[in-house]
Structure formats: structure tokens, C-alpha cells
Design a protein around this motif. Sequence first.
Motif, mmCIF file in Angstrom:
data_model
loop_
_atom_site.group_PDB
_atom_site.id
_atom_site.type_symbol
_atom_site.label_atom_id
_atom_site.label_comp_id
_atom_site.label_asym_id
_atom_site.label_seq_id
_atom_site.Cartn_x
_atom_site.Cartn_y
_atom_site.Cartn_z
ATOM 1 N N ILE A 34 0.840 -1.194 0.000
ATOM 2 C CA ILE A 34 0.000 0.000 0.000
ATOM 3 C C ILE A 34 0.882 1.253 0.000
ATOM 4 O O ILE A 34 1.705 1.443 0.904
ATOM 5 N N PRO A 35 0.729 2.137 -0.979
ATOM 6 C CA PRO A 35 1.465 3.405 -0.942
ATOM 7 C C PRO A 35 0.954 4.266 0.220
ATOM 8 O O PRO A 35 -0.258 4.509 0.330
ATOM 9 N N ILE A 36 1.854 4.688 1.084
ATOM 10 C CA ILE A 36 1.512 5.580 2.193
ATOM 11 C C ILE A 36 2.103 6.946 1.898
ATOM 12 O O ILE A 36 3.291 7.062 1.567
ATOM 13 N N LEU A 37 1.279 7.983 2.009
ATOM 14 C CA LEU A 37 1.713 9.357 1.790
ATOM 15 C C LEU A 37 1.453 10.142 3.062
ATOM 16 O O LEU A 37 0.362 10.065 3.631
ATOM 17 N N LEU A 38 2.441 10.917 3.506
ATOM 18 C CA LEU A 38 2.330 11.725 4.720
ATOM 19 C C LEU A 38 1.947 13.143 4.356
ATOM 20 O O LEU A 38 2.664 13.820 3.617
ATOM 21 N N GLY A 39 0.800 13.596 4.855
ATOM 22 C CA GLY A 39 0.331 14.932 4.550
ATOM 23 C C GLY A 39 0.783 15.943 5.577
ATOM 24 O O GLY A 39 0.672 15.712 6.784
ATOM 25 N N ARG B 76 8.945 12.780 8.404
ATOM 26 C CA ARG B 76 8.352 11.464 8.684
ATOM 27 C C ARG B 76 8.339 10.610 7.424
ATOM 28 O O ARG B 76 8.577 9.395 7.478
ATOM 29 N N ALA B 77 8.075 11.195 6.279
ATOM 30 C CA ALA B 77 8.117 10.457 5.023
ATOM 31 C C ALA B 77 9.509 9.889 4.777
ATOM 32 O O ALA B 77 9.660 8.738 4.344
ATOM 33 N N GLY C 188 5.694 8.465 0.784
ATOM 34 C CA GLY C 188 5.530 9.666 -0.017
ATOM 35 C C GLY C 188 5.152 10.855 0.851
ATOM 36 O O GLY C 188 4.869 10.716 2.045
ATOM 37 N N TRP C 189 5.140 12.021 0.235
ATOM 38 C CA TRP C 189 4.849 13.268 0.949
ATOM 39 C C TRP C 189 3.753 14.029 0.221
ATOM 40 O O TRP C 189 3.724 14.075 -1.011
ATOM 41 N N ILE C 190 2.824 14.625 0.993
ATOM 42 C CA ILE C 190 1.763 15.459 0.433
ATOM 43 C C ILE C 190 1.858 16.859 1.047
ATOM 44 O O ILE C 190 1.248 17.123 2.087
ATOM 45 N N PRO C 191 2.588 17.772 0.423
ATOM 46 C CA PRO C 191 2.560 19.165 0.875
ATOM 47 C C PRO C 191 1.434 19.926 0.197
ATOM 48 O O PRO C 191 0.903 19.494 -0.827
ATOM 49 N N ALA C 192 1.084 21.053 0.776
ATOM 50 C CA ALA C 192 0.126 21.950 0.135
ATOM 51 C C ALA C 192 0.835 22.751 -0.954
ATOM 52 O O ALA C 192 2.007 23.126 -0.809
ATOM 53 N N ALA C 193 0.130 23.029 -2.025
ATOM 54 C CA ALA C 193 0.720 23.765 -3.138
ATOM 55 C C ALA C 193 1.103 25.179 -2.717
ATOM 56 O O ALA C 193 0.408 25.826 -1.929
ATOM 57 N N VAL C 194 2.212 25.664 -3.249
ATOM 58 C CA VAL C 194 2.579 27.064 -3.088
ATOM 59 C C VAL C 194 1.852 27.862 -4.160
ATOM 60 O O VAL C 194 1.373 27.313 -5.153
ATOM 61 N N SER C 195 1.760 29.157 -3.972
ATOM 62 C CA SER C 195 1.060 29.992 -4.949
ATOM 63 C C SER C 195 1.989 30.544 -6.024
ATOM 64 O O SER C 195 1.547 30.846 -7.140
ATOM 65 N N ASP C 196 3.271 30.659 -5.697
ATOM 66 C CA ASP C 196 4.257 31.230 -6.621
ATOM 67 C C ASP C 196 5.184 30.125 -7.126
ATOM 68 O O ASP C 196 5.866 29.476 -6.327
ATOM 69 N N PRO C 197 5.222 29.874 -8.428
ATOM 70 C CA PRO C 197 6.115 28.834 -8.947
ATOM 71 C C PRO C 197 7.570 29.004 -8.525
ATOM 72 O O PRO C 197 8.296 28.000 -8.409
#
Length: 271
Positions: free
Chosen positions: A174-179, A187-188, A194-203
Motif C-alpha cells: 500500500i502506498p503511504i503518503l504523509l500529509g 516522517r516520510a 511519499g509526501w503530500i505538501p500543500a501547493a505554493v502559490s508562486d512557482p
Amino acid sequence: MKIGITTFVTDEGISGTKLGTALEDRGFESLFLAEHSHIPASRRSPNPGGGEIPRVYYRAMDPFVTLASVAAVTERLILATGISLLIQRDVIHTAKEVATLDRISNGRFVFGVGTGWNREEMEDHGTDPRTRGALLDEQIEALREIWTKDLAEYHGKFIDFDPMYAWPKPLREIPILLGGGDAAAARAIRHGAGWIPAAVSDPADIPAQLARLDGHDLPVTVAFAPADPALLDAYAEAGVERLLISLPTLPEAEAEQALDDIAKAAEDYLN
């Protein structure tokens, strides 16, 4: 880069089954569902986004049951929690739920987990907010033990069980992603997840964001992104595996129109 949708499915918006088929029809790769068991009326824990906590937080349907219904009407769509508040869950029951969902979906489940932010919600489940990170570490280890061993056993500070039999086993690892942010990235790395960050607004901020994983080849799923082609292109160029665009909780017709708009903005990345 693959494109998915992250949303709250509630009793007031499009159903999970209608949403799942709409996503698959438009070529989206995945559906990530949020989880909240409830929202305490107390406001000791402020909403991270400011203001009142959105209605969808306490109207959210159970993600595992909802995703099981989506599995029945789709063939390719990746089904995921984004995120499951694992620290508020019994780890043995959760191991069985995840393995069952992975089997009935023919190996399409991805397990996004995190520690959450609402301390009152945690406390209602008997979880001490001060030790939630350590608890999550043990839960991840215990889940992998249950999923992979015929005779599973785990002894930690928070999770403790003697040798036991527990089936079904998932169809594959099972793929586990840490948010979350820095703590989730660390922790990832520790768990090889895997890692789940929130998107940034500026590339321009993307390289600094992804630098948290420097030296570690781990999959990244970026969440809560707007349907901004420039941002999508920048994350794709940075090597992100998956980007999740936020879909508001809307009635069926409005949700489908919103998906059409998102699909147009992300058309270069859809199947």
C-alpha cells in the motif's frame, strides 16, 4: 505528472459515485477524499485557514465507505484518502479497511495519512495531541506489519499487540503518503513513504519547498492546487509525481461544470 482531484464528499454535494465516474470520464488520475469524524463546537483550535471552520468539515462522509462505492463504478481511477486522520483511528480495524478497499478496487488504493490540527477532535478520540506524531510513527509500522506478515506482532509505547492473524492482505504494498509540512516531510523520509505538501502559490517557491526531500527519492503529491496552468507546468518540471486540484463541494451539475473548467486548464496532463 498525473492530475487528481481533492475534495470533501458530503451529504449536500455530488455523490461519490457520480463524482468518480465524472473524473474517470474526463481523464483524471485520482480522487483524494478528506476525513473528519466530527468537528467539536469548541474553538480552542483555530481554523488554519482563518475564520469559521467550513461546513464541509463536519458534513464529510466516511472516506473509506465512499471510496468503496466509487471503486464499484470505476475501473482506472486511483482511490485515496487525503488525508485520513489515522491518529484518531483504531489501527487494527484500519488495517482491515485499507486491505479490503485495496482488494475490492483491484489494487487502486493509496493511503494518505496525517496527524491533523484540531486538538479537540483528537481528544474526543482519546488521542493526546502532544504525542500524536509518535503515535502516527508506530501506527505506520504496525500497519505494515499486519499487511505483510501472516503472524503479525507489534510492541511499542502506544501500539501493542501479541502475535495475531489478520486478513485480508492487500493486493500489493500500500502506498503511504504523509500529509503536512516539515514534520510530514521528515516522517516520510523516516518511513520511506511519499509526501503530500500543500501547493505554493508562486512557482518560484517550488524549489525551496521540494528541497525538504533533498537526497531522498520519494514520491511527492502536491495538494490543494488551483487550476493554474503555469503552476502545473512548474510542478511538472520539478518532477512532482501527482498534483491534486481542489474541487469545491457542489451539487452534481455545478460540480461537473467545475470539473470541465479544471480539465480544460489541465488538459495537457490528462489521459
